[in-house]
Scaffold this active site. Structure first.
Site, mmCIF file in Angstrom:
data_model
loop_
_atom_site.group_PDB
_atom_site.id
_atom_site.type_symbol
_atom_site.label_atom_id
_atom_site.label_comp_id
_atom_site.label_asym_id
_atom_site.label_seq_id
_atom_site.Cartn_x
_atom_site.Cartn_y
_atom_site.Cartn_z
ATOM 1 N N GLY A 7 46.544 38.114 48.554
ATOM 2 C CA GLY A 7 47.333 37.948 47.321
ATOM 3 C C GLY A 7 46.783 38.720 46.139
ATOM 4 N N LYS A 48 43.779 50.882 33.224
ATOM 5 C CA LYS A 48 42.549 50.261 32.724
ATOM 6 C C LYS A 48 41.613 51.298 32.093
ATOM 7 C CE LYS A 48 42.731 46.322 35.860
ATOM 8 N NZ LYS A 48 42.520 45.880 37.252
ATOM 9 N N LYS A 61 47.310 44.431 30.435
ATOM 10 C CA LYS A 61 46.592 45.650 30.067
ATOM 11 C C LYS A 61 47.504 46.709 29.448
ATOM 12 C CE LYS A 61 46.656 46.746 34.986
ATOM 13 N NZ LYS A 61 47.168 45.394 35.332
ATOM 14 N N GLU A 64 49.129 44.334 43.539
ATOM 15 C CA GLU A 64 50.236 44.320 42.598
ATOM 16 C C GLU A 64 51.529 44.158 43.410
ATOM 17 O OE1 GLU A 64 50.169 44.790 39.161
ATOM 18 O OE2 GLU A 64 47.990 44.912 39.068
ATOM 19 N N VAL A 102 40.832 43.865 31.395
ATOM 20 C CA VAL A 102 39.990 44.653 32.306
ATOM 21 C C VAL A 102 38.873 43.746 32.809
ATOM 22 C CG1 VAL A 102 38.493 46.668 32.566
ATOM 23 C CG2 VAL A 102 40.476 46.797 31.058
ATOM 24 N N GLY A 128 38.780 35.712 40.509
ATOM 25 C CA GLY A 128 40.068 35.123 40.865
ATOM 26 C C GLY A 128 40.816 34.781 39.591
ATOM 27 N N ASP A 184 46.908 51.472 38.551
ATOM 28 C CA ASP A 184 46.272 50.317 37.896
ATOM 29 C C ASP A 184 44.938 50.728 37.280
ATOM 30 O OD1 ASP A 184 45.920 47.254 37.543
ATOM 31 O OD2 ASP A 184 44.119 47.839 38.633
#
Lengths: 345, 345
Positions: B208, B226, B127, B211, B154, B323, B222
């Site tokens: 998981g 975006k 991004k 970041e 995004v 995911g 983040d």
């Protein structure tokens, strides 16, 4: 790029589209180099006209809204009827929005068949042709090198068919669920708030969102027609609305809605397509959904469609409180999609 | 149509994409007449290679996952580094997924600039370049007649940029709101359920999804990156992430979430763009939203983006529990979009 249009049907949606076109002429020219010329308009009660020059669209809107005939428009010749106009008009794209018999998709199917056979491209907001004759009409358009587009048939101008065609390349739609009928959803929302079935229906009528025969909404026919249309286009089915297992909202009571609410659920008239083994099962039925979910988020007249896919998981698209402007936009969107395709050869 | 690819960065996303490509070779050939040839792979820790023939992609995936160098691959020559590979590889499209410095978008911006200048088309899931250098990179691609695509930056593979480009013709996006950071949304959902901030963060780490520096999620960086990326592309802004008014979720307590819940509300870390007069205001902040609304429906790791438009009202797109597969699909989607454009000339 000059684009010659004709209208078959000139009701609320077509007239909202006509106004949108007129107000966007400068944008269409500057951003897309498109100049619009209207060459014909067919109506059921206000005459049908074609012209070798150009029809003043706002004049036509005004005449129909004052319940006057279009034949007084300067330079226009009268046609016998819609099919005559489709045969004779000098148009590149016909916008089909005639009043629909929802049980068989006519006369829209006959109109579209005739136009595609000429061949002239067709944009329709009528869901019947997509639910009853998609495969035939799509093949006919392809054979004749013209376009058949229908974004406005489900969820108005929210991009459903275009999303699948242009934005999910390589993806297979494996099923879907959605809230696609605004009338019943509005009624269920009113009933959640405590109104009775009859009060909710009266409110929907006041809002002007019911079909002319409201049984068609309440008994799930409208949703079933849309379910078949979606399955035909998105899942390559060849289904008909009467193959959709259908249950309307007459059995949903205020008590049931209250009980669902206590479980943080709502009841939505759900259009559903799922593969059971190799068989496609289509249904419309009131189903409990989590209040805090894409389906639950569709309250009042809002709609939602959740696509299940092989590569992209679930993607939902959501339309908030649509009106006639959104359906009019669907026609504009289809017009621009066709023009982009013509430009690319 | 033979398409020659190179990878810059070969982490989880790139390797998931590689597996998807391999498993879809037959579909790509039969449905799109596309034959894929991989000509180069650059990694930070496992070497960088190019080949005049073709790299066996699954062999490369396997080597990296066994923490071994790619230079052992038969027929491959070693490159000095990523920029060297970008300069030398015989590719039509470079897939840029290098590890990102989120505060300035490097080295991805330098990679993309170099590739577009050659000129070679670029697909990225980073991004940063869209948030920090969209206008420059987009111009560079246009000048050089190549493509710069970034659907995965995004909401992973959910079509956001493609929706606006291909499905909303003639429409102006006048603003947007969205839930775009999965980590904080997952944490807020866990906290709604009664977990503490620390427990929620630990759960997110276990999943998981954070970041590498979780402050970057929690403090709204983040989401701000975006937000800037969306504003630049959808609203023709030239914004930078530090121009986004930013407030993270540290001030959101379990008590505040409970109080909101009693009003049938949730709190979402909301990315927002709105025109105030002629000024574009961008913000990221925890905001109360109705539980039963598109924003409220985004629970856990799910994301949603609501576009406000001039002609189509509000349209929302919703991605359920994405995911790495969904991000990999974004790369495939961009590949197919570029191929369709190449085919149309």
């Amino acid at each position: 790029m000059e684009v010659k249009l004709a209208f078959v049907g000139f009701g609320n949606v077509a007239r909202a589209f006509a106004r949108m076109l007129e107000s966007r002429r400068a944008m269409l020219d500057s951003r897309y180099s498109i100049q619009i010329r209207v060459k014909g308009i067919a109506t059921a009660r206000h005459g049908s006209i074609i012209t070798p020059t150009e029809i003043n669209l706002l004049e036509a809107v005004d005449l129909v809204e004052r319940d006057q005939s279009l034949v007084s428009i300067h330079g226009a010749s009268e046609c016998a009827d819609s099919l005559d106009l489709i045969e004779c008009c000098d148009a590149n794209i016909i916008f089909e929005t005639s009043p629909l018999d929802p049980t068989e998709g006519e006369p829209a199917i006959s109109h579209i068949r005739r136009a595609l056979a000429r061949p002239v491209s067709v944009v329709t907001a009528n869901k019947g042709p997509v639910a009853f004759a998609y495969r035939e009409l799509n093949e006919l358009a392809k054979q004749n090198g013209v376009h058949f587009r229908f974004e406005g048939t489900v969820m108005d101008g929210a991009p459903i068919f275009n999303l699948a065609e242009f934005c999910l390349p390589g993806v297979r739609v494996t099923g879907f669920s959605g809230v696609l009928n605004s009338t019943t959803n509005f009624m269920l929302t009113r009933m959640e708030e405590g109104a009775s079935f009859e009060e909710s229906l009266a409110d929907a009528r006041t809002l002007g969102i019911t079909e002319s025969n409201s049984d068609y909404d309440i008994d799930g026919w409208d949703a079933a027609v849309k379910t078949a249309a979606l399955a035909n286009v998105l899942m390559n089915a060849d289904a008909r609305p009467n193959e959709v297992r259908r249950q309307g909202i007459r059995g949903v009571t205020v008590q049931k809605l209250k009980a669902a609410s206590q479980l943080s659920q709502a009841i939505r008239l759900t259009s559903r397509a799922e593969m059971i083994g190799s068989a496609l099962k289509l249904s419309v039925a009131p189903e409990p959904v989590a209040l805090t979910s894409p389906m639950g988020a569709a309250r009042g007249t809002s709609n939602v469609l959740v696509l299940n896919t092989d590569l992209m998981g679930d993607v939902a698209i959501f339309e908030t409180d649509p009106g006639v402007e959104q359906t009019a936009y669907a026609l504009l969107s289809d017009l621009l999609t066709i023009c982009a395709s013509l430009r690319n050869g």
